[in-house]
Write a protein that holds these residues in place. Sequence first.
Motif, PDB file in Angstrom:
ATOM      1  N   LEU A 198       0.833  -1.207   0.000  1.00  0.00           N
ATOM      2  CA  LEU A 198       0.000   0.000   0.000  1.00  0.00           C
ATOM      3  C   LEU A 198       0.863   1.252   0.000  1.00  0.00           C
ATOM      4  CD1 LEU A 198      -2.802  -1.008   2.551  1.00  0.00           C
ATOM      5  CD2 LEU A 198      -3.011  -0.815   0.067  1.00  0.00           C
ATOM      6  N   TYR A 199       1.926   1.250   0.795  1.00  0.00           N
ATOM      7  CA  TYR A 199       2.813   2.414   0.845  1.00  0.00           C
ATOM      8  C   TYR A 199       3.533   2.629  -0.482  1.00  0.00           C
ATOM      9  CZ  TYR A 199       2.248   2.998   5.884  1.00  0.00           C
ATOM     10  OH  TYR A 199       1.742   3.244   7.127  1.00  0.00           O
ATOM     11  N   VAL A 200       3.987   1.542  -1.091  1.00  0.00           N
ATOM     12  CA  VAL A 200       4.702   1.671  -2.363  1.00  0.00           C
ATOM     13  C   VAL A 200       3.773   2.196  -3.442  1.00  0.00           C
ATOM     14  CG1 VAL A 200       5.828   0.366  -4.203  1.00  0.00           C
ATOM     15  CG2 VAL A 200       6.429  -0.075  -1.820  1.00  0.00           C
ATOM     16  N   ASP A 201       2.546   1.666  -3.485  1.00  0.00           N
ATOM     17  CA  ASP A 201       1.601   2.115  -4.500  1.00  0.00           C
ATOM     18  C   ASP A 201       1.241   3.579  -4.295  1.00  0.00           C
ATOM     19  OD1 ASP A 201       0.120   1.270  -6.820  1.00  0.00           O
ATOM     20  OD2 ASP A 201      -1.705   1.487  -5.628  1.00  0.00           O
ATOM     21  N   PHE A 202       1.045   3.973  -3.043  1.00  0.00           N
ATOM     22  CA  PHE A 202       0.705   5.367  -2.792  1.00  0.00           C
ATOM     23  C   PHE A 202       1.911   6.274  -3.011  1.00  0.00           C
ATOM     24  CE2 PHE A 202       0.259   9.058   0.011  1.00  0.00           C
ATOM     25  CZ  PHE A 202      -0.879   9.605  -0.554  1.00  0.00           C
ATOM     26  N   ALA A 203       3.126   5.774  -2.757  1.00  0.00           N
ATOM     27  CA  ALA A 203       4.315   6.580  -3.022  1.00  0.00           C
ATOM     28  C   ALA A 203       4.403   6.933  -4.503  1.00  0.00           C
ATOM     29  CB  ALA A 203       5.571   5.824  -2.578  1.00  0.00           C
ATOM     30  N   TRP A 204       4.007   5.993  -5.367  1.00  0.00           N
ATOM     31  CA  TRP A 204       3.996   6.290  -6.794  1.00  0.00           C
ATOM     32  C   TRP A 204       2.922   7.317  -7.130  1.00  0.00           C
ATOM     33  CZ3 TRP A 204       6.521   6.403 -11.077  1.00  0.00           C
ATOM     34  CH2 TRP A 204       5.851   6.476 -12.294  1.00  0.00           C
ATOM     35  N   VAL A 205       1.757   7.192  -6.501  1.00  0.00           N
ATOM     36  CA  VAL A 205       0.688   8.167  -6.715  1.00  0.00           C
ATOM     37  C   VAL A 205       1.143   9.547  -6.251  1.00  0.00           C
ATOM     38  CG1 VAL A 205      -1.649   8.828  -6.029  1.00  0.00           C
ATOM     39  CG2 VAL A 205      -1.142   6.455  -6.591  1.00  0.00           C
TER      40      VAL A 205
END
Length: 337
Positions: A198-205
């Motif tokens: 979740l953190y990695v995906d949101f970091a990209w966002v």
Amino acid sequence: MGAWNIFRILGDLSHALSKCILIFAIHRNRSAEGVSFITQCLYALVFCTRYLDIFREHSVWNLLFKIFYIFTSFYILGVMQWLYPRSRERELSWKMGGGVLGVSLLLSPFMMLIFEHIWSFTSWLWVFSQILESACVLPQLLLLRQTTVPTVIDSFYLVALGSYRALYCLNWIWREFDVSGHKPNAVSVIFGIIQTALYVDFAWVYYTRQRVKLRGGGVVDADDMRRGWLLRRIFGKRIEQAEDEESTPALGDEDRGGRPKWGSRGISVSADEGVLEADRHHREDADLDTVDPDAKMRDPDELARALDDDEDEAGASSSAPKKPSVPGIRSGDEWND
């Protein structure tokens, strides 16, 4: 070195640093705008259920960090509730927080029975805290999605929080290959990987977020969850297209046949719709009352019929016989006869 390695130590420091950054940002901006109160409540519940052994802790390092996590979590809640203004979270965020809490309560007994060797009340609470921590960040991500005004959540806080999870993943890998140490717990690894994803995906966002520069020099960040693969499937298309006070444009794009839309600062744009137009028609009607009645006729045929009626009335009055004059005393010439 066992469970104690450089990745574990750096992970604990990074986690504590994220708390300090958030508290500093709230006090510096004198606002808790953009910080999810629901997520902070869930974090406080995580630490209270996980650190029940705080009075039996022998390691000074663990004792200090456990006290720090619990104290800072309730301090942030107190600041958000009574000291500084915070964002008004929508009903959907509360439902999501309740759903995360309910799923964690239902799933934790089965995870304990499958992966834990000792079944007890404290063991169940520990498993519950691991599951809850993996998803309690979702209300925070949803609030950032709905907020397009500058908030106290910045990249430093997100980097520190994400580094904590990344370093703990490296800590598990180290412990897995360390023959002299304790193997990582299966529950921690499974739900830690979910939280890290979740953190990695949101970091990209967050990295690819839209930026709009204002005239005064400020920057408005709009997080588009469609850029994230995992978050898009969690929030769905309906969340992406939802309108709120911050995301609705201040001018134009009026809702046809629906409820009035609101501007970016919560000011109703279409609430006064039609007021100026009604006033203009009222002034036009008042001006028409002061001119000739024929000027009010806007239809040419109606005006022609009115002119014909006036001509007929004038002809009828000229052909009518004259009435005899009223007898009376004139200039005295009647006495000449």
